[in-house]
Scaffold this active site. Structure first.
Site, PDB file in Angstrom:
ATOM      1  N   ASP A 234       0.842  -1.192   0.000  1.00 15.37           N
ATOM      2  CA  ASP A 234       0.000   0.000   0.000  1.00 15.37           C
ATOM      3  C   ASP A 234       0.885   1.252   0.000  1.00 15.37           C
ATOM      4  O   ASP A 234       1.868   1.331   0.754  1.00 15.37           O
ATOM      5  CB  ASP A 234      -0.892  -0.027   1.239  1.00 15.37           C
ATOM      6  CG  ASP A 234      -1.882   1.113   1.279  1.00 15.37           C
ATOM      7  OD1 ASP A 234      -2.701   1.214   0.357  1.00 15.37           O
ATOM      8  OD2 ASP A 234      -1.834   1.901   2.245  1.00 15.37           O
TER       9      ASP A 234
ATOM     10  N   GLU B 186       1.511   0.173  -5.062  1.00 11.44           N
ATOM     11  CA  GLU B 186       1.068   1.463  -5.576  1.00 11.44           C
ATOM     12  C   GLU B 186       2.275   2.403  -5.664  1.00 11.44           C
ATOM     13  O   GLU B 186       2.814   2.800  -4.628  1.00 11.44           O
ATOM     14  CB  GLU B 186       0.041   2.082  -4.636  1.00 11.44           C
ATOM     15  CG  GLU B 186      -1.254   1.323  -4.514  1.00 11.44           C
ATOM     16  CD  GLU B 186      -2.199   1.980  -3.514  1.00 11.44           C
ATOM     17  OE1 GLU B 186      -3.284   2.407  -3.935  1.00 11.44           O
ATOM     18  OE2 GLU B 186      -1.843   2.080  -2.328  1.00 11.44           O
TER      19      GLU B 186
END
Length: 712
Positions: free
Chosen positions: A406, A434
């Site tokens: 994340d 990400e």
């Protein structure tokens, strides 16, 4: 005048930042370090100004002993105009010096030579006690200090399922915390639980990830979302056990749950966070959250356990889930959140290593690149070790097959590369994340794990260029290529061709196609179908489903690692809400009846995935293979066609992907092949599968807003 941030960077040197109100305050400042009644006048060794802030390096008159380092110290600044400002001295860099000495030490509690052994890294604590629980009765035992910076205690015999906490004295403040390296936890993470893994049922699975990551079909979902539908007969719904239940169907016999994943062609399940998190009360079954608010990174979340009060239930539940999925040839990827913690003051890190775990601004406030109030300093020696050791624990203890990071842009590159190197010693893993942050970070741009950092590595990044090109920006009413916004065609084409800069003006952030995650939607933002509806309110349901099919066509035949958001294959909706992280089952639960309602869309997805899995030409992982086999034969604004040479690789000798989203009918001249065969159409805007839907020879007529897959 404000002395904002003071940090000890070695045993004698301090870095301080000051914002002055008036120029005359800058002249001949005096820095004094206070420890109790002791005061030391420091000398300024370096000074520089940037953006109105003055940075100093100041030297203490002598190197500080460990005993002195353990005391609270304040830095006092006195200006030439006799103004004063004071700040507490942080000791993060000194902790790094100790952390470099414990890189090979395991801090997980465990059995050693018939003893139950506990270790805690907290080099600047004055003393540490371990508190043992027998029901509500407690006993405390002092721990011994090791000069490398950790505390140690052992007890004769096996403490399996013994509950405990640590009590520390740091700068004369008493801290009490669970073990940062807990293997088990009680309800709501109140106590750590000693677990002897030799007493657990062994995991004996043989699952291996594919050598080529592009062979993966990743399906992102949430343990509770997947099993919460009250109209489906899940046993122990909302649990790890329910997630791996087989043999469940709708009234008409359609598969749901695990059997649905197998039928769809999924190779890997990507689970939203199951590391222990804070935002739900595990005692209340109705509490809901996605779980991006971690507490203890080494223990499964208890709210998905069949028995939330039993510390072993969450452990056995995850191990059973992983083992069962592996038996059905499905790998497990965990969504992990090493960019921030739910809280700071009461976090496992602040309680044992004050200030150390987080990044700080020059102003003395926490850096907030996560948008959640803090960000983890992944570059610090012990934090890097903690991340790697806890990831390794999930691989060894739970046999997981990969990790999605994340806000990976907040993790420094060296940490990601170290993860890649160290975890490869355990097994071949699927790693991706990400490549962006959630806000402004003090981590320098050149150190962030943003798009392009992964070049040449076995780490993939989400391709938001592809996502935006397909449907427009995630939450607004902008339109994408599937909605006839043909200005996106080059971004879409470049992404479908692996994002390797196939032509000079096409997207180029990867060395190889396997470095990109090809996706149209994920848990964040509007679902794909909701985005389609919001951006084209004037269209009808048939138009919306057609756009969804084109989205599926483009993403499935993109060269890269395929990623699907759960329910995307049958028009999942969250009632047009773009951020349902805490909105409960009404918005988040997968409504399995939609599979029957939108069965033709589901079948379209299933057939596209089957084609991709059967034919290696759609899974070219390396640049060289792409450039030697792929030929871009037509490219105009809003339309393109490319061929892939499948000879000596695939049962299809040649493949063509052709798309026209212009308002005009087009005729594409087809390559002349020696065989003289016609090109067989196997996918059009309405159907996909093994059937031949038509044959094209010298030319392919592409009506407006149509797309085809052809082969010879």
């Amino acid at each position: 005048m404000n002395l904002m941030h003071c940090e000890l960077i070695d045993r004698q040197t301090i870095r301080a930042t000051v914002r002055y109100d008036y120029h005359q305050d800058k002249e001949h400042p005096v820095f004094i370090v206070e420890k109790g009644s002791d005061e030391w006048v420091c000398t300024i060794s370096k000074k520089e100004e940037t953006n109105g802030i003055t940075h100093y390096e100041i030297a203490l008159p002598q190197s500080l002993s460990l005993e002195v380092l353990r005391e609270k110290m304040m830095v006092l600044l006195v200006s030439a105009t006799e103004k004063c400002s004071k700040a507490r001295l942080k000791k993060t860099k000194v902790i790094d010096l100790f952390a470099s000495q414990v890189k090979e030490i395991s801090f997980f509690p465990g059995m050693e030579n018939g003893k139950s052994v506990f270790k805690l890294f907290s080099p600047l604590a004055k003393w540490v006690m371990i508190k043992l629980f027998s029901g509500e009765e407690t006993q405390q035992f002092p721990m011994e200090y090791n000069e490398r910076g950790f505390w140690y205690q052992s007890f004769q015999g096996n403490f399996h399922l013994k509950e405990y906490r640590y009590v520390l004295n740091i700068e004369d403040q008493i801290h009490e915390t669970i073990d940062p390296f807990s293997i088990g936890l009680t309800l709501n993470s109140k106590r750590s639980v000693f677990v002897d893994d030799h007493l657990l049922e062994r995991m004996d699975d043989q699952f291996e990830n594919p050598h080529n990551a592009c062979d993966c079909v990743i399906y992102e979902t949430h343990v509770r979302d997947f099993t919460a539908d009250p109209d489906v007969a899940f046993q122990q719904r909302n649990t790890y056990e329910a997630f791996c239940q087989t043999g469940i169907t709708l009234d008409d016999g359609m598969t749901v749950g695990l059997d649905h994943l197998k039928e769809l062609g999924v190779t890997h399940v990507h689970l939203l966070p199951i590391q222990d998190f804070k935002s739900v009360d595990e005692a209340h079954e109705s509490d809901y959250n996605w779980g991006y608010d971690p507490v203890c990174y080494s223990v499964p979340e208890g709210s998905y356990a069949a028995d939330r009060k039993d510390p072993l239930s969450r452990i056995n539940g995850v191990r059973t889930m992983v083992n069962t999925l592996h038996q059905h040839a499905i790998g497990v990827i965990l969504d992990v959140v090493y960019n921030h913690t739910f809280e700071v003051e009461d976090s496992i890190f602040t309680q044992t290593l004050p200030d150390y775990a987080y990044r700080w601004n020059d102003s003395g406030t926490l850096s907030n690149g996560s948008g959640c109030g803090n960000e983890i300093a992944t570059e610090r020696v012990f934090m890097r070790k903690y991340i790697i050791d806890t990831l390794r624990h999930w691989v060894r203890f739970y046999h997981v097959d990969g990790f999605r990071f994340d806000l990976m842009g907040l993790m420094d590159r060296d940490t990601l590369f170290t993860i890649e190197h160290e975890l490869a010693k355990e097994k071949q893993l699927i790693l991706y994340g990400e490549p962006w942050t959630g806000g402004v970070s003090v981590l320098p741009e050149c150190e962030r794990s943003t798009k392009g950092f992964q070049r040449g590595h076995s780490i993939a990044v989400f391709n938001d260029d592809l996502r935006n090109a397909i449907k427009g920006f995630p939450d607004d009413d902008s339109t994408g290529f599937i909605s006839s916004q043909i200005g996106w065609s080059d971004a879409l084409l470049g992404s479908m061709l692996g994002s390797i800069g196939y032509e000079d003006d096409l997207i180029n952030f990867a060395d190889h196609p396997c470095e990109q995650i090809a996706y149209t939607s994920c848990h964040d933002n509007l679902t794909l179908f909701d985005k389609i509806r919001k951006s084209t309110p004037h269209k009808n349901w048939n138009d919306w489903l057609s756009m969804n099919r084109l989205a599926a066509f483009t993403v499935v035949f993109t060269q890269g690692v395929l990623f699907l958001h759960s329910g995307e294959e049958f028009a999942r909706s969250k009632h047009l809400h773009h951020n349902t992280y805490n909105m409960g089952d009404v918005y988040n639960a997968i409504k399995w009846q939609q599979k029957a309602q939108y069965h033709s869309l589901y079948q379209y997805y299933r057939q596209l995935i089957a084609i991709r899995k059967r034919h290696p030409v759609f899974r070219l992982s390396k640049n060289k293979a792409m450039r030697s086999r792929l030929n871009l034969i037509h490219r105009i604004r809003g339309a393109f066609a490319f061929t892939i040479d499948g000879r000596q690789l695939d049962s299809w000798n040649h493949v063509m992907v052709a798309v026209n989203m212009t308002d005009e009918d087009l005729w594409f001249k087809l390559p002349e092949l020696q065989s003289g065969e016609g090109w067989k159409i196997t996918v059009n805007p309405y159907q996909a599968g093994d059937s031949v839907l038509g044959i094209a020879k010298k030319e392919l007529q592409l009506s407006e807003k149509t797309w085809y897959l052809l082969y010879i």
